[in-house]
Design a protein around this motif. Sequence first.
Motif, PDB file in Angstrom:
ATOM      1  N   UNK A 139       0.838  -1.194   0.000  1.00  0.00           N
ATOM      2  CA  UNK A 139       0.000   0.000   0.000  1.00  0.00           C
ATOM      3  C   UNK A 139       0.871   1.241   0.000  1.00  0.00           C
ATOM      4  N   UNK A 140       0.309   2.337  -0.489  1.00  0.00           N
ATOM      5  CA  UNK A 140       0.999   3.619  -0.473  1.00  0.00           C
ATOM      6  C   UNK A 140       1.018   4.161   0.955  1.00  0.00           C
ATOM      7  N   UNK A 141       2.182   4.566   1.406  1.00  0.00           N
ATOM      8  CA  UNK A 141       2.332   5.021   2.791  1.00  0.00           C
ATOM      9  C   UNK A 141       1.722   6.398   3.030  1.00  0.00           C
ATOM     10  N   UNK A 142       1.796   7.280   2.037  1.00  0.00           N
ATOM     11  CA  UNK A 142       1.340   8.659   2.173  1.00  0.00           C
ATOM     12  C   UNK A 142      -0.165   8.743   1.908  1.00  0.00           C
ATOM     13  N   UNK A 143      -0.938   9.114   2.910  1.00  0.00           N
ATOM     14  CA  UNK A 143      -2.395   9.189   2.768  1.00  0.00           C
ATOM     15  C   UNK A 143      -2.824  10.254   1.762  1.00  0.00           C
ATOM     16  N   UNK A 144      -1.925  11.177   1.436  1.00  0.00           N
ATOM     17  CA  UNK A 144      -2.260  12.219   0.467  1.00  0.00           C
ATOM     18  C   UNK A 144      -2.248  11.694  -0.962  1.00  0.00           C
ATOM     19  N   UNK A 145      -1.630  10.520  -1.172  1.00  0.00           N
ATOM     20  CA  UNK A 145      -1.610   9.894  -2.495  1.00  0.00           C
ATOM     21  C   UNK A 145      -2.861   9.037  -2.593  1.00  0.00           C
ATOM     22  N   UNK A 146      -3.893   9.564  -3.236  1.00  0.00           N
ATOM     23  CA  UNK A 146      -5.219   8.943  -3.169  1.00  0.00           C
ATOM     24  C   UNK A 146      -5.674   8.297  -4.467  1.00  0.00           C
ATOM     25  N   UNK A 147      -5.107   8.702  -5.588  1.00  0.00           N
ATOM     26  CA  UNK A 147      -5.571   8.196  -6.880  1.00  0.00           C
ATOM     27  C   UNK A 147      -4.420   7.611  -7.686  1.00  0.00           C
ATOM     28  N   UNK A 148      -4.785   6.906  -8.747  1.00  0.00           N
ATOM     29  CA  UNK A 148      -3.776   6.370  -9.663  1.00  0.00           C
ATOM     30  C   UNK A 148      -2.968   7.503 -10.282  1.00  0.00           C
ATOM     31  N   UNK A 149      -3.622   8.600 -10.599  1.00  0.00           N
ATOM     32  CA  UNK A 149      -2.927   9.756 -11.146  1.00  0.00           C
ATOM     33  C   UNK A 149      -1.920  10.338 -10.169  1.00  0.00           C
ATOM     34  N   UNK A 150      -2.282  10.367  -8.884  1.00  0.00           N
ATOM     35  CA  UNK A 150      -1.337  10.832  -7.857  1.00  0.00           C
ATOM     36  C   UNK A 150      -0.098   9.938  -7.837  1.00  0.00           C
ATOM     37  N   UNK A 151      -0.316   8.629  -7.919  1.00  0.00           N
ATOM     38  CA  UNK A 151       0.804   7.693  -7.901  1.00  0.00           C
ATOM     39  C   UNK A 151       1.674   7.868  -9.140  1.00  0.00           C
ATOM     40  N   UNK A 152       1.052   8.139 -10.279  1.00  0.00           N
ATOM     41  CA  UNK A 152       1.822   8.376 -11.504  1.00  0.00           C
ATOM     42  C   UNK A 152       2.721   9.596 -11.346  1.00  0.00           C
ATOM     43  N   UNK A 153       2.245  10.636 -10.654  1.00  0.00           N
ATOM     44  CA  UNK A 153       3.057  11.832 -10.422  1.00  0.00           C
ATOM     45  C   UNK A 153       4.238  11.534  -9.499  1.00  0.00           C
ATOM     46  N   UNK A 154       4.017  10.659  -8.507  1.00  0.00           N
ATOM     47  CA  UNK A 154       5.120  10.247  -7.629  1.00  0.00           C
ATOM     48  C   UNK A 154       6.194   9.527  -8.440  1.00  0.00           C
ATOM     49  N   UNK A 155       5.766   8.629  -9.318  1.00  0.00           N
ATOM     50  CA  UNK A 155       6.709   7.903 -10.171  1.00  0.00           C
ATOM     51  C   UNK A 155       7.496   8.871 -11.037  1.00  0.00           C
ATOM     52  N   UNK A 156       6.791   9.833 -11.647  1.00  0.00           N
ATOM     53  CA  UNK A 156       7.462  10.815 -12.508  1.00  0.00           C
ATOM     54  C   UNK A 156       8.498  11.611 -11.715  1.00  0.00           C
ATOM     55  N   UNK A 157       8.143  12.026 -10.516  1.00  0.00           N
ATOM     56  CA  UNK A 157       9.048  12.842  -9.706  1.00  0.00           C
ATOM     57  C   UNK A 157      10.255  12.041  -9.233  1.00  0.00           C
ATOM     58  N   UNK A 158      10.023  10.821  -8.754  1.00  0.00           N
ATOM     59  CA  UNK A 158      11.097  10.031  -8.171  1.00  0.00           C
ATOM     60  C   UNK A 158      12.007   9.402  -9.221  1.00  0.00           C
ATOM     61  N   UNK A 159      11.433   8.930 -10.310  1.00  0.00           N
ATOM     62  CA  UNK A 159      12.216   8.208 -11.322  1.00  0.00           C
ATOM     63  C   UNK A 159      12.643   9.097 -12.480  1.00  0.00           C
ATOM     64  N   UNK A 160      12.164  10.329 -12.492  1.00  0.00           N
ATOM     65  CA  UNK A 160      12.541  11.306 -13.532  1.00  0.00           C
ATOM     66  C   UNK A 160      12.120  10.861 -14.925  1.00  0.00           C
ATOM     67  N   UNK A 161      10.927  10.254 -14.993  1.00  0.00           N
ATOM     68  CA  UNK A 161      10.358   9.916 -16.293  1.00  0.00           C
ATOM     69  C   UNK A 161       8.852   9.767 -16.134  1.00  0.00           C
ATOM     70  N   UNK A 162       8.118  10.077 -17.212  1.00  0.00           N
ATOM     71  CA  UNK A 162       6.660   9.997 -17.185  1.00  0.00           C
ATOM     72  C   UNK A 162       6.236   8.561 -17.469  1.00  0.00           C
ATOM     73  N   UNK A 163       5.524   7.907 -16.548  1.00  0.00           N
ATOM     74  CA  UNK A 163       5.101   6.536 -16.804  1.00  0.00           C
ATOM     75  C   UNK A 163       3.966   6.476 -17.817  1.00  0.00           C
ATOM     76  N   UNK A 164       3.858   5.364 -18.512  1.00  0.00           N
ATOM     77  CA  UNK A 164       2.698   5.105 -19.363  1.00  0.00           C
ATOM     78  C   UNK A 164       1.582   4.615 -18.447  1.00  0.00           C
ATOM     79  N   UNK A 165       0.446   5.306 -18.454  1.00  0.00           N
ATOM     80  CA  UNK A 165      -0.675   4.949 -17.599  1.00  0.00           C
ATOM     81  C   UNK A 165      -1.822   4.426 -18.448  1.00  0.00           C
ATOM     82  N   UNK A 166      -2.231   3.199 -18.190  1.00  0.00           N
ATOM     83  CA  UNK A 166      -3.417   2.618 -18.810  1.00  0.00           C
ATOM     84  C   UNK A 166      -4.471   2.497 -17.724  1.00  0.00           C
ATOM     85  N   UNK A 167      -5.551   3.268 -17.855  1.00  0.00           N
ATOM     86  CA  UNK A 167      -6.590   3.280 -16.845  1.00  0.00           C
ATOM     87  C   UNK A 167      -7.009   4.702 -16.526  1.00  0.00           C
TER      88      UNK A 167
END
Length: 254
Positions: A139-167
């Motif tokens: 599970x996501x530890x940060x309660x502020x990360x509530x949606x799939x889109x929020x998680x995609x932004x975390x991935x982009x910020x941490x990994x320095x690339x925009x993920x492909x999101x299906x959904x």
Amino acid sequence: MSQKSVSRTEMATYLAGALNITQFRDYCPNGLQVEGRHEISRLVTGVTASQALLEAALESGADAILVHHGYFWRGEDARVIGTKHKRLKLLLAHDINLFAYHLPLDSHPLYGNNAQLAQQLGLTPNGRFGDDNLGWLGNVSDAAIRTVGDLAKVIEHQLKRVPVLIGDPDQALARVAWCTGAAQNLLSDAIAAAGVYISDEISEPTVHLARESGVAYLAAGHHATERYGVQALGKHLAEHFGLAYQFIDIDNPV
């Protein structure tokens, strides 16, 4: 800490035990793949044993290189010609050891790619799935990360690339499944256990399966998600044996 050295045999034995390499049915040999000088005092790690990494390691004075993607894959041309000849020639001519760990480095509970990706993305692991338990659940530890889109932004910020999101990016986050590597084939297993699946690569059938199952799929990049296991393992080896250590990142957009 003063710089020390370790024999290649001792390092190979230590890594075989630490990573439990006999547990896995892998596509390549795990361990010492190319034998170099007997004593190792300077270690370089990287994701893939490309020519660029080998040349950078040589310039840094490495006695050994440790990677996630090494050589001698199942089904590849066994002849030592072309690119394979060029790479092996450099290693052998300069007496540099090459260690490679594939599935064992994906799976390890502390130094593995999946464990380290969880740290990068703020995921709390609480289960495994798939063949050899290679897939992780949590599970996501940060309660502020509530949606799939929020998680995609975390991935982009941490990994320095925009993920492909299906959904649907507005889909509420439920349990998360993830597996580094070309693990899109584990999506069918993840469907039964999670609402979103993170992996490295994506293929044409993956899109349809994600859409039809309702499980959001995030392709975060093969290289981008597998930079962290070799770094964690390299730091551990440097501390354990007293070695000089350097991680060299060869950029790869895939």
